[in-house]
Design a protein around this motif. Structure first.
Motif, mmCIF file in Angstrom:
data_model
loop_
_atom_site.group_PDB
_atom_site.id
_atom_site.type_symbol
_atom_site.label_atom_id
_atom_site.label_comp_id
_atom_site.label_asym_id
_atom_site.label_seq_id
_atom_site.Cartn_x
_atom_site.Cartn_y
_atom_site.Cartn_z
ATOM 1 N N PHE A 16 4.111 -2.525 20.842
ATOM 2 C CA PHE A 16 2.896 -2.851 21.594
ATOM 3 C C PHE A 16 3.028 -4.201 22.273
ATOM 4 C CE2 PHE A 16 -1.314 -4.864 21.792
ATOM 5 C CZ PHE A 16 -1.984 -3.939 22.589
ATOM 6 N N ALA A 17 3.535 -5.194 21.524
ATOM 7 C CA ALA A 17 3.708 -6.532 22.100
ATOM 8 C C ALA A 17 4.714 -6.505 23.245
ATOM 9 C CB ALA A 17 4.159 -7.510 21.020
ATOM 10 N N THR A 18 5.753 -5.706 23.115
ATOM 11 C CA THR A 18 6.766 -5.606 24.168
ATOM 12 C C THR A 18 6.173 -5.003 25.439
ATOM 13 O OG1 THR A 18 8.560 -5.369 22.557
ATOM 14 C CG2 THR A 18 8.991 -4.603 24.797
ATOM 15 N N VAL A 19 5.377 -3.948 25.269
ATOM 16 C CA VAL A 19 4.773 -3.289 26.433
ATOM 17 C C VAL A 19 3.762 -4.219 27.108
ATOM 18 C CG1 VAL A 19 3.295 -1.388 27.178
ATOM 19 C CG2 VAL A 19 5.139 -0.969 25.544
ATOM 20 N N PRO A 92 10.608 -5.402 33.731
ATOM 21 C CA PRO A 92 10.103 -4.322 32.875
ATOM 22 C C PRO A 92 10.429 -2.906 33.338
ATOM 23 C CG PRO A 92 8.444 -6.028 33.109
ATOM 24 C CD PRO A 92 9.552 -6.395 34.048
ATOM 25 N N ILE A 93 10.422 -2.643 34.652
ATOM 26 C CA ILE A 93 10.694 -1.275 35.095
ATOM 27 C C ILE A 93 12.176 -0.924 34.955
ATOM 28 C CG2 ILE A 93 10.553 0.354 37.006
ATOM 29 C CD1 ILE A 93 8.085 -1.104 37.986
ATOM 30 N N PRO A 94 13.114 -1.741 35.471
ATOM 31 C CA PRO A 94 14.528 -1.416 35.248
ATOM 32 C C PRO A 94 14.906 -1.377 33.768
ATOM 33 C CG PRO A 94 14.311 -3.078 36.950
ATOM 34 C CD PRO A 94 12.963 -2.922 36.331
ATOM 35 N N ALA A 95 14.236 -2.194 32.967
ATOM 36 C CA ALA A 95 14.541 -2.240 31.532
ATOM 37 C C ALA A 95 13.913 -1.088 30.764
ATOM 38 C CB ALA A 95 14.069 -3.567 30.950
ATOM 39 N N GLY A 96 13.066 -0.302 31.421
ATOM 40 C CA GLY A 96 12.459 0.840 30.763
ATOM 41 C C GLY A 96 11.259 0.511 29.894
ATOM 42 N N VAL A 97 10.720 -0.683 30.016
ATOM 43 C CA VAL A 97 9.567 -1.082 29.205
ATOM 44 C C VAL A 97 8.280 -0.479 29.771
ATOM 45 C CG1 VAL A 97 8.196 -3.059 28.405
ATOM 46 C CG2 VAL A 97 10.695 -3.211 28.482
ATOM 47 N N VAL A 98 8.165 -0.437 31.094
ATOM 48 C CA VAL A 98 7.002 0.129 31.774
ATOM 49 C C VAL A 98 7.500 1.170 32.777
ATOM 50 C CG1 VAL A 98 4.977 -0.334 33.219
ATOM 51 C CG2 VAL A 98 5.719 -2.042 31.537
ATOM 52 N N SER A 99 6.845 2.329 32.810
ATOM 53 C CA SER A 99 7.262 3.364 33.756
ATOM 54 C C SER A 99 6.809 3.009 35.162
ATOM 55 C CB SER A 99 6.665 4.710 33.351
ATOM 56 O OG SER A 99 5.268 4.736 33.611
#
Length: 305
Positions: A16-19, A92-99
């Motif tokens: 959750f904290a990561t997102v 975040p997007i390239p890392a896959g954290v957020v779509s």
């Protein structure tokens, strides 16, 4: 509870904290902070004093949401080239954290929240200017110009200087020549500021196929143009002082000295480029941030003292 159980129970909280951190990172907080540095002094100039805590809070939060929305859309659109650049591969997007879909929805929510808050709490003109700035950065700069022209930075400087106009309009509901002069200062200031950063990451931009000036032109040309824009920043600063009766000794001394420092540092960068020694572009980049921050402080001092 065993150590394994503790780790399993802590995992959802960490995710959750990561997102949440990923969504915050999409807004580019450091860039937003730098943009807001010019909003408050513009409001203080327009009010010739403290504009009121409620109005200041609404304008800064609305401006933060507007800038954040534009940055989120920028991250969404540039996700393909962000994967190719060492500076942005961990976004975040390239890392896959957020779509990508979630990011685009988030950007839309921020934009709507920004415009709603500014409309209710400030003035229609401030709201319109914020909407134009969001579209100028996220659509005109990011989607149309960034990958097509070497002049992308110059066009991108328009929304970058918009917080000055938004702050002034939030206070008065109109614009005046001091606001235009302050806009010109921030506009001119951005070219050496960003070209220094783009020079540091020239190989990244070249790999991604983005025609930044540091990729298309030689280092000496980049340095010369940075010097020219630093001088333009100083000239706009002096013009602002002459057009703004609220400004006094702090801006007269500090503004001139800070502008001269920016010019001197840009010349030093050009000299290092010509001397074929390590040119250290990030030194100019750091100086630019300090210079603009202190210039805003000088404005606040003159208005309040």
């Amino acid at each position: 509870m065993t150590a394994v159980s503790e780790q399993r129970s802590a995992a959802p909280a960490r995710r959750f904290a990561t997102v949440v951190g990923g969504y915050v990172a999409l807004t580019k907080p450091k860039l937003v902070e730098l943009l807001l540095v010019t909003t408050l002094p513009a409001m203080m100039l327009a009010a010739d004093g403290w504009p009121g805590t409620g109005l200041v809070a609404a304008t800064l939060v609305g401006g933060m949401f507007a800038a954040g929305a534009a940055n989120v859309v920028n991250c969404w659109y540039d996700r393909d080239i962000d994967r190719l650049m060492s500076r942005t591969v961990d976004r975040p997007i390239p890392a896959g954290v957020v779509s990508p879909t979630a990011a685009l929805v988030f950007g839309g929510v921020l934009a709507a929240a920004s415009l709603a808050l500014l409309w209710v709490a400030t003035t229609p003109l401030a709201t319109v200017l914020a909407a134009v700035a969001i579209l100028a950065y996220s659509v005109v700069y990011t989607m149309v110009l960034k990958r097509r022209t070497v002049h992308n930075t110059v066009f991108g400087a328009f929304p970058g200087a918009a917080p000055v106009l938004i702050g002034w309009a939030a206070m008065t509901g109109s614009l005046d020549w001091p606001a235009v002069a302050f806009f010109a200062v921030v506009f001119c200031w951005q070219m050496p500021h960003f070209w220094a950063l783009a020079s540091r990451f020239r190989e990244d931009y070249a790999r991604a196929g983005v025609p930044m000036l540091s990729v298309v032109a030689g280092p000496v040309s980049v340095g010369r143009q940075s010097v020219a824009w630093a001088w333009a920043t100083l000239g706009a600063t002096l013009l602002m002082g002459s057009l703004t009766p609220q400004l006094g000794w702090a801006f007269a001394i500090g503004g001139g000295a800070l502008g001269a420092w920016y010019v001197a540092e840009s010349h030093q960068w050009l000299n290092r480029i010509r001397s074929a020694v390590p040119d250290r572009p990030m030194r100019l980049f750091s100086v630019s941030i300090t210079q603009m921050t202190l210039l805003s402080v000088a404005i606040a001092i003159d208005v309040l003292v």
